[in-house]
Motif scaffolding. Sequence first.
Motif, PDB file in Angstrom:
ATOM      1  N   TYR A   1       0.824  -1.210   0.000  1.00  0.00           N
ATOM      2  CA  TYR A   1       0.000   0.000   0.000  1.00  0.00           C
ATOM      3  C   TYR A   1       0.859   1.261   0.000  1.00  0.00           C
ATOM      4  O   TYR A   1       0.564   2.233  -0.714  1.00  0.00           O
ATOM      5  CB  TYR A   1      -0.952   0.010   1.197  1.00  0.00           C
ATOM      6  N   HIS A   2       1.918   1.247   0.782  1.00  0.00           N
ATOM      7  CA  HIS A   2       2.750   2.444   0.899  1.00  0.00           C
ATOM      8  C   HIS A   2       3.467   2.755  -0.402  1.00  0.00           C
ATOM      9  O   HIS A   2       3.439   3.897  -0.899  1.00  0.00           O
ATOM     10  CB  HIS A   2       3.770   2.253   2.026  1.00  0.00           C
ATOM     11  N   VAL A   3       4.122   1.758  -0.970  1.00  0.00           N
ATOM     12  CA  VAL A   3       4.954   1.978  -2.154  1.00  0.00           C
ATOM     13  C   VAL A   3       4.117   2.141  -3.412  1.00  0.00           C
ATOM     14  O   VAL A   3       4.279   3.122  -4.162  1.00  0.00           O
ATOM     15  CB  VAL A   3       5.961   0.823  -2.337  1.00  0.00           C
ATOM     16  N   PHE A   4       3.224   1.192  -3.658  1.00  0.00           N
ATOM     17  CA  PHE A   4       2.563   1.131  -4.966  1.00  0.00           C
ATOM     18  C   PHE A   4       1.220   1.853  -5.022  1.00  0.00           C
ATOM     19  O   PHE A   4       0.881   2.418  -6.063  1.00  0.00           O
ATOM     20  CB  PHE A   4       2.423  -0.331  -5.390  1.00  0.00           C
ATOM     21  N   ILE A   5       0.479   1.866  -3.932  1.00  0.00           N
ATOM     22  CA  ILE A   5      -0.809   2.573  -3.942  1.00  0.00           C
ATOM     23  C   ILE A   5      -0.640   4.039  -3.560  1.00  0.00           C
ATOM     24  O   ILE A   5      -0.959   4.942  -4.344  1.00  0.00           O
ATOM     25  CB  ILE A   5      -1.822   1.879  -3.009  1.00  0.00           C
ATOM     26  N   LYS A   6      -0.090   4.309  -2.375  1.00  0.00           N
ATOM     27  CA  LYS A   6       0.044   5.698  -1.923  1.00  0.00           C
ATOM     28  C   LYS A   6       0.939   6.514  -2.847  1.00  0.00           C
ATOM     29  O   LYS A   6       0.548   7.592  -3.323  1.00  0.00           O
ATOM     30  CB  LYS A   6       0.596   5.731  -0.500  1.00  0.00           C
ATOM     31  N   HIS A   7       2.144   6.024  -3.119  1.00  0.00           N
ATOM     32  CA  HIS A   7       3.109   6.811  -3.880  1.00  0.00           C
ATOM     33  C   HIS A   7       3.091   6.502  -5.376  1.00  0.00           C
ATOM     34  O   HIS A   7       3.822   7.137  -6.143  1.00  0.00           O
ATOM     35  CB  HIS A   7       4.510   6.603  -3.313  1.00  0.00           C
ATOM     36  N   GLY A   8       2.269   5.554  -5.780  1.00  0.00           N
ATOM     37  CA  GLY A   8       2.124   5.224  -7.189  1.00  0.00           C
ATOM     38  C   GLY A   8       0.755   5.611  -7.717  1.00  0.00           C
ATOM     39  O   GLY A   8       0.572   6.671  -8.308  1.00  0.00           O
ATOM     40  N   LEU A   9      -0.232   4.758  -7.473  1.00  0.00           N
ATOM     41  CA  LEU A   9      -1.577   4.980  -8.006  1.00  0.00           C
ATOM     42  C   LEU A   9      -2.203   6.272  -7.506  1.00  0.00           C
ATOM     43  O   LEU A   9      -2.711   7.070  -8.302  1.00  0.00           O
ATOM     44  CB  LEU A   9      -2.475   3.793  -7.659  1.00  0.00           C
ATOM     45  N   HIS A  10      -2.194   6.502  -6.195  1.00  0.00           N
ATOM     46  CA  HIS A  10      -2.825   7.714  -5.657  1.00  0.00           C
ATOM     47  C   HIS A  10      -2.114   8.975  -6.145  1.00  0.00           C
ATOM     48  O   HIS A  10      -2.764   9.974  -6.488  1.00  0.00           O
ATOM     49  CB  HIS A  10      -2.827   7.682  -4.128  1.00  0.00           C
ATOM     50  N   TYR A  11      -0.791   8.938  -6.181  1.00  0.00           N
ATOM     51  CA  TYR A  11      -0.044  10.101  -6.658  1.00  0.00           C
ATOM     52  C   TYR A  11      -0.411  10.423  -8.100  1.00  0.00           C
ATOM     53  O   TYR A  11      -0.679  11.571  -8.449  1.00  0.00           O
ATOM     54  CB  TYR A  11       1.458   9.838  -6.537  1.00  0.00           C
ATOM     55  N   PHE A  12      -0.426   9.413  -8.945  1.00  0.00           N
ATOM     56  CA  PHE A  12      -0.754   9.650 -10.354  1.00  0.00           C
ATOM     57  C   PHE A  12      -2.191  10.142 -10.501  1.00  0.00           C
ATOM     58  O   PHE A  12      -2.465  11.091 -11.233  1.00  0.00           O
ATOM     59  CB  PHE A  12      -0.558   8.372 -11.170  1.00  0.00           C
ATOM     60  N   TYR A  13      -3.116   9.503  -9.811  1.00  0.00           N
ATOM     61  CA  TYR A  13      -4.532   9.870  -9.871  1.00  0.00           C
ATOM     62  C   TYR A  13      -4.734  11.345  -9.508  1.00  0.00           C
ATOM     63  O   TYR A  13      -5.410  12.090 -10.216  1.00  0.00           O
ATOM     64  CB  TYR A  13      -5.305   8.957  -8.912  1.00  0.00           C
TER      65      TYR A  13
END
Length: 234
Positions: A35-47
């Motif tokens: 969640y920290h690496v791929f969702i928070k700083h990946g998907l959420h950041y891009f979104y």
Amino acid sequence: MKRKIILTADGSTTIHLPEWNEQYHSKHGAIQEAYHVFIKHGLHYFYHSVTERSGQEFENSNSNIAILEMGFGTGLNAFITLLEAKKLKIKIDYMGIEAFPVEIDEVLSLNYPKALNVKGGDAVFKGLHSISWEERHNIDSFFSLAKQKKYFETIDDEDKFNIIYFDAFGARVQPGLWTKVIFKKMYDALKVNGILVTYSAKGSVRRAMQGVGFKVEKLPGPPGKREMLRAVKY
């Protein structure tokens, strides 16, 4: 190579490779790390960055977010991305690359649906692994998945993805996957303003990314790790 299921610090499981002293996810918490690496700083950041640039919520656009995962592995990153797609009501086209797929008996021993308290999650999680390779499948109205059984070195996509989850085994055991040659392929595969996120923060990895054109930033890491990296293609 011997493999065994172990419990990580947040109560979720992962696969441990004793010979390498390496595991598919952090021993400090498999789900927390994902969640920290791929969702928070990946998907959420891009979104959120797309929302800011366009002035409209992403779910109100006609665009799908295209994600490439380098190292499909246990399927945890794909599973939580599916959950986020449904939560955010955004459409995601997901591509998972894996040269050595996890065996189904190992999949059934992993506790991610239970740990995440997902109703009906066992069937969905098993389905991510059971669907055929080399084809795209609509898993949900918000999430499609295609898996390719191939080596990282054979990637030749261009301007195709918005986000790359780079989740290979560490450079200590597989240094060839963290080179300029591989990151040039990642750079080419991303669209402009696309991002790559990884748990690694090694200086050699950061320099390899910068050497092919990425703008790279260090970010706070997940539990048990001080830093991680996010790279942007401009």
